[in-house]
Design an enzyme around this catalytic site. Sequence first.
Site, PDB file in Angstrom:
ATOM      1  N   ASP A   8       0.863  -1.190   0.000  1.00 31.87           N
ATOM      2  CA  ASP A   8       0.000   0.000   0.000  1.00 31.87           C
ATOM      3  C   ASP A   8       0.897   1.236   0.000  1.00 31.87           C
ATOM      4  O   ASP A   8       2.128   1.152  -0.156  1.00 31.87           O
ATOM      5  CB  ASP A   8      -1.004  -0.041   1.159  1.00 31.87           C
ATOM      6  CG  ASP A   8      -0.372   0.197   2.532  1.00 31.87           C
ATOM      7  OD1 ASP A   8       0.871   0.336   2.612  1.00 31.87           O
ATOM      8  OD2 ASP A   8      -1.125   0.246   3.528  1.00 31.87           O
ATOM      9  N   HIS A   9       0.271   2.399   0.204  1.00 33.28           N
ATOM     10  CA  HIS A   9       1.016   3.667   0.134  1.00 33.28           C
ATOM     11  C   HIS A   9       2.098   3.775   1.205  1.00 33.28           C
ATOM     12  O   HIS A   9       3.102   4.458   1.011  1.00 33.28           O
ATOM     13  CB  HIS A   9       0.040   4.838   0.277  1.00 33.28           C
ATOM     14  CG  HIS A   9      -0.762   4.773   1.543  1.00 33.28           C
ATOM     15  ND1 HIS A   9      -1.847   3.916   1.688  1.00 33.28           N
ATOM     16  CD2 HIS A   9      -0.625   5.403   2.726  1.00 33.28           C
ATOM     17  CE1 HIS A   9      -2.342   4.045   2.899  1.00 33.28           C
ATOM     18  NE2 HIS A   9      -1.616   4.940   3.564  1.00 33.28           N
ATOM     19  N   CYS A  65       2.890  -3.464   4.067  1.00 32.93           N
ATOM     20  CA  CYS A  65       2.069  -2.281   4.366  1.00 32.93           C
ATOM     21  C   CYS A  65       2.762  -1.560   5.517  1.00 32.93           C
ATOM     22  O   CYS A  65       3.983  -1.691   5.684  1.00 32.93           O
ATOM     23  CB  CYS A  65       0.610  -2.656   4.650  1.00 32.93           C
ATOM     24  SG  CYS A  65       0.313  -3.662   6.117  1.00 32.93           S
ATOM     25  N   THR A  67       2.415  -1.987   8.861  1.00 32.67           N
ATOM     26  CA  THR A  67       2.841  -2.966   9.871  1.00 32.67           C
ATOM     27  C   THR A  67       3.058  -4.361   9.299  1.00 32.67           C
ATOM     28  O   THR A  67       3.639  -5.210   9.978  1.00 32.67           O
ATOM     29  CB  THR A  67       1.749  -3.098  10.953  1.00 32.67           C
ATOM     30  OG1 THR A  67       0.540  -3.535  10.296  1.00 32.67           O
ATOM     31  CG2 THR A  67       1.509  -1.792  11.678  1.00 32.67           C
ATOM     32  N   GLY A  70      -2.252  -5.704   8.401  1.00 34.34           N
ATOM     33  CA  GLY A  70      -3.513  -5.560   7.661  1.00 34.34           C
ATOM     34  C   GLY A  70      -3.476  -6.306   6.335  1.00 34.34           C
ATOM     35  O   GLY A  70      -4.405  -7.052   5.987  1.00 34.34           O
ATOM     36  N   HIS A  98       8.415 -24.611   8.864  1.00 37.57           N
ATOM     37  CA  HIS A  98       7.375 -25.265   9.668  1.00 37.57           C
ATOM     38  C   HIS A  98       5.963 -25.041   9.132  1.00 37.57           C
ATOM     39  O   HIS A  98       5.118 -25.931   9.248  1.00 37.57           O
ATOM     40  CB  HIS A  98       7.419 -24.756  11.109  1.00 37.57           C
ATOM     41  CG  HIS A  98       8.612 -25.261  11.876  1.00 37.57           C
ATOM     42  ND1 HIS A  98       8.658 -25.250  13.250  1.00 37.57           N
ATOM     43  CD2 HIS A  98       9.801 -25.789  11.459  1.00 37.57           C
ATOM     44  CE1 HIS A  98       9.824 -25.746  13.658  1.00 37.57           C
ATOM     45  NE2 HIS A  98      10.538 -26.070  12.587  1.00 37.57           N
ATOM     46  N   ASN A  99       5.688 -23.855   8.635  1.00 34.19           N
ATOM     47  CA  ASN A  99       4.308 -23.507   8.266  1.00 34.19           C
ATOM     48  C   ASN A  99       4.062 -23.504   6.755  1.00 34.19           C
ATOM     49  O   ASN A  99       2.948 -23.284   6.317  1.00 34.19           O
ATOM     50  CB  ASN A  99       3.930 -22.129   8.834  1.00 34.19           C
ATOM     51  CG  ASN A  99       4.342 -21.954  10.284  1.00 34.19           C
ATOM     52  OD1 ASN A  99       5.125 -21.059  10.606  1.00 34.19           O
ATOM     53  ND2 ASN A  99       3.854 -22.810  11.154  1.00 34.19           N
ATOM     54  N   HIS A 133       5.376 -31.346  10.507  1.00 31.18           N
ATOM     55  CA  HIS A 133       4.953 -29.984  10.147  1.00 31.18           C
ATOM     56  C   HIS A 133       3.920 -30.033   9.017  1.00 31.18           C
ATOM     57  O   HIS A 133       2.993 -29.224   8.971  1.00 31.18           O
ATOM     58  CB  HIS A 133       6.166 -29.146   9.744  1.00 31.18           C
ATOM     59  CG  HIS A 133       7.226 -29.090  10.800  1.00 31.18           C
ATOM     60  ND1 HIS A 133       7.011 -28.497  12.016  1.00 31.18           N
ATOM     61  CD2 HIS A 133       8.480 -29.603  10.838  1.00 31.18           C
ATOM     62  CE1 HIS A 133       8.095 -28.629  12.760  1.00 31.18           C
ATOM     63  NE2 HIS A 133       9.003 -29.300  12.072  1.00 31.18           N
TER      64      HIS A 133
HETATM   65  C1  RB5 Z   1      -2.051   2.655   6.481  1.00 31.84           C
HETATM   66  O1  RB5 Z   1      -2.053   3.866   7.181  1.00 31.84           O
HETATM   67  C2  RB5 Z   1      -1.873   1.498   7.445  1.00 31.84           C
HETATM   68  O2  RB5 Z   1      -3.040   1.335   8.200  1.00 31.84           O
HETATM   69  C3  RB5 Z   1      -1.537   0.232   6.699  1.00 31.84           C
HETATM   70  O3  RB5 Z   1      -0.377   0.418   5.959  1.00 31.84           O
HETATM   71  C4  RB5 Z   1      -1.251  -0.988   7.554  1.00 31.84           C
HETATM   72  O4  RB5 Z   1      -0.312  -0.733   8.555  1.00 31.84           O
HETATM   73  C5  RB5 Z   1      -2.419  -1.706   8.067  1.00 31.84           C
HETATM   74  O5  RB5 Z   1      -2.326  -2.757   8.705  1.00 31.84           O
END
Ligand code: RB5
Length: 147
Positions: A8-9, A65, A67, A70, A98-99, A133
């Site tokens: 994503d951005h 993304c 984190t 998401g 393992h996964n 596994h």
């Molecule tokens: C975008 O702001 C953020 O929510 C997305 O990149 C991500 O971290 C979501 O899990």
Amino acid sequence: MKIAIGNDHAALDLKWEIAEYVKELGHEVVNYGTDTPESCNYPEYGEKVARAVAAGEADCGILICGTGVGISLAANKVKGIRCAVCSEPVTARLVKQHNNANIIAFGARIVGVEMAKAIVDAYLNAEFLGGRHGERVAMITEIEEKG
Ligand code: RB5
């Protein structure tokens, strides 16, 4: 290998760095992510990469993304996908061994470029160990098939 990448951005710069790195390693990269910094919706890109991997159009995937969470949650809604968030290389190796993870995800707001490259190396150099596994991964598939 043919590797699908999506972002994503929040992960635009890291996507380009990692796509280039994966190409330098000798792999083919297919870009399913956004290429602009405008705010967008990570589920869209998680789904695109997941569908490509599930359909066999790519051997595995990399999702990024903010984190990694998401976009991995979205990818894991696609049948046959085992997408694992990794913030360091030990996890990245183990999710393959393992996964049998077929997609890894990480966060551009969590890991730097060098850590991201180390994560990718650890994942791509690992092999699924099968055996007990494999039985456990089959149990995950059974849960998926129950709906
Ligand atoms: C975008 O702001 C953020 O929510 C997305 O990149 C991500 O971290 C979501 O899990």
